[in-house]
Scaffold this active site. Sequence first.
Site, PDB file in Angstrom:
ATOM      1  CG  HIS A 189     -15.076 -24.953 -46.029  1.00 29.69           C
ATOM      2  ND1 HIS A 189     -16.281 -24.370 -46.377  1.00 29.69           N
ATOM      3  CD2 HIS A 189     -14.910 -24.715 -44.713  1.00 29.69           C
ATOM      4  CE1 HIS A 189     -16.813 -23.823 -45.308  1.00 29.69           C
ATOM      5  NE2 HIS A 189     -16.015 -24.015 -44.277  1.00 29.69           N
ATOM      6  CB  CYS A 190     -10.282 -21.474 -45.553  1.00 25.18           C
ATOM      7  SG  CYS A 190      -8.983 -20.983 -44.410  1.00 25.18           S
TER       8      CYS A 190
END
Lengths: 527, 166
Positions: free
Chosen positions: A194-195
């Site tokens: 998850h960025c």
Amino acid sequence: MPPGGGGPMKDCEYSQISTHSSSPMESPHKKKKIAARRKWEVFPGRNKFFCNGRIMMARQTGVFYLTLVLILVTSGLFFAFDCPYLAVKITPAIPVVGGILFFFVMGTLLRTSFSDPGVLPRATPDEAADLERQIDIANGTSSGGYRPPPRTKEVIINGQTVKLKYCFTCKIFRPPRASHCSLCDNCVERFDHHCPWVGNCVGKRNYRFFYMFILSLSFLTVFIFAFVITHVILRSQQTGFLNALKDSPASVLEAVVCFFSVWSIVGLSGFHTYLISSNQTTNEDIKGSWSNKRGKENYNPYSYGNIFTNCCVALCGPISPSLIDRRGYVQPDTPQPAAPSNGMAAYGATQSQSDMKKLSNKLLHRLKFKISASHEVSLLAVLRLAHISRDGFAKCDQDQCIQSTKFVLQAAATPLLQSEPSLTSDELHLPGKPGLGTPCASLTLGQPTPPSSMPNLTTEAGLTDILPLKEEHVGHQFLTPEEAPSPPRLLAGSPLAHSRTMHVLGLASQDSLHEDSVRGLVKLSSV
Amino acid sequence: MATEVHNLQELRRSASLATKVFVQRDYSDGTICQFQTKFPPELDSRIERQLFEETVKTLNSFYAEAEKIGGSSYLEGCLACATAYFIFLCMETHYEKVLKKISRYIQEQNEKIFAPRGLLLTDPVERGMRVIEISIYEDRCSSGSSSSGSSGSGSSSGGGGGAGAR
């Protein structure tokens, strides 16, 4: 402050329920309205949707805006201050190449941030029940009161044993390489990570865009850094170093930003290049799933053997379409991922149950600031009923029970203070998500007329019909105090309508609220 | 046979849903989309094993075609990248084309094979490609609805006493 993700979506559902009649005859009418809603409005994950479901992002987007600002400001300063000098002194190709890189970076960034990473839709109730049955048969136990050990299935892929885990939230066995993102509360296929910088998960469907983003960004950063240094050096040859810095202060800022970004971004690009060439995800690499350290026999079963094929597949392979169908309409008889039955209640709360928990907590809190004795009585009674109802769900028509409980809780939760109600007509679906305040969100809510003066007539007429409904809107706002004032104010009717209804409401409000609570309690008690 | 064919609307109106069977994904070849060809025991009395397996195998081959990695898919990927993916505003991807083919095939199969037997296949794409959902219907009305392969109204609720309709 952008509105939250899945929370207000659910809260917005309440505004559909009219306190006029609490009879079950309301439900078919209500169902017709619910059928006109799009699937993104009832999406169970913690995502934000814009432009009527076309754009999908994670809940926390603050860092994404920071990324945007950094890129835009640095590039803007470069084009404004450094490029004129460099274009003349060296070659005009510099701004051109810079421009191409910039557009590529922005394009891939937006594509990564706004697209569906490969979210797996949650299991329908029938599927979940079927899986439960099969697991119970496999375990040799009947559904017990305690939580059994985590469920896994083993599968042999290409000679390697892979464990498939059961996801308690989505009620599915996760496909290989899929993982559940706790921030977005979704299972994502080929989950990489998850960025927060792009404000979205990186998964199967947007990994190539993410990779191209960081690759082009590293080129852009190096490009800007190099030419800013060149610019300063050329200037200082003419006027001396300090004067050069004084003449173009923007260059200093750009150089600093680029210097600090270069290390991390170039490093990240290198890392992901390695991942792509060995066909691993960040998740797998961090866990060391396929490393030799685990055992000599351990190898990556998904790799195609050679680097070239792995790269081609990751970057140019087929893109699977989105499985969640954000813009489709909810069918009344489509199985929605429903609240778990009693037997599965131990295995994790669902959205509706956690919402109700939140509501009852808020009610408890509000009891401390009770406004009148009757209000307090209603609140207490409603709370008690809500707890009872939660257990009684399995015995009755779940959906109706949930709806009645929700509406009673809400009616009782409405504050008697005069906060600005949001003026909407019945037709408006509140869950428009213009977190960015974009006009497209509010206009595409299915409202046929633009927010001109004409709709004032309809909203007025609508308002007299839905006078008690306004309390819900008030309640709706109050229930989510951390949000910005609701967007439908953009479409609000004239102040005349507003004051008129407030006047009508004003004196009778206490009694009608009380009335509504009592009506609701009677209905619930008969369930 | 034509006169006895249930069309799908008729089926939904006249029949009541008895149960659903789910055919899960088969991950033994990796992450490609494939469904298990194992025959579910609940369908034993409803449909011939071979017909069912053939349907699933055809579906699997369609999905393999959609996800095939080769010259044409690379070309499409590179072209799309070169046009900054704007080309997908005009044309649909190869995968989407195959999915349309699949849904036409499923509808055809439902009409010809499954509905006459009181079964209904749901397109896996509507279930997130996790399962093939097969709904088993039981006829409420017994007139003119029996066809050769189904146990008809004999197996209506109340235990299998009436299975002798065959």
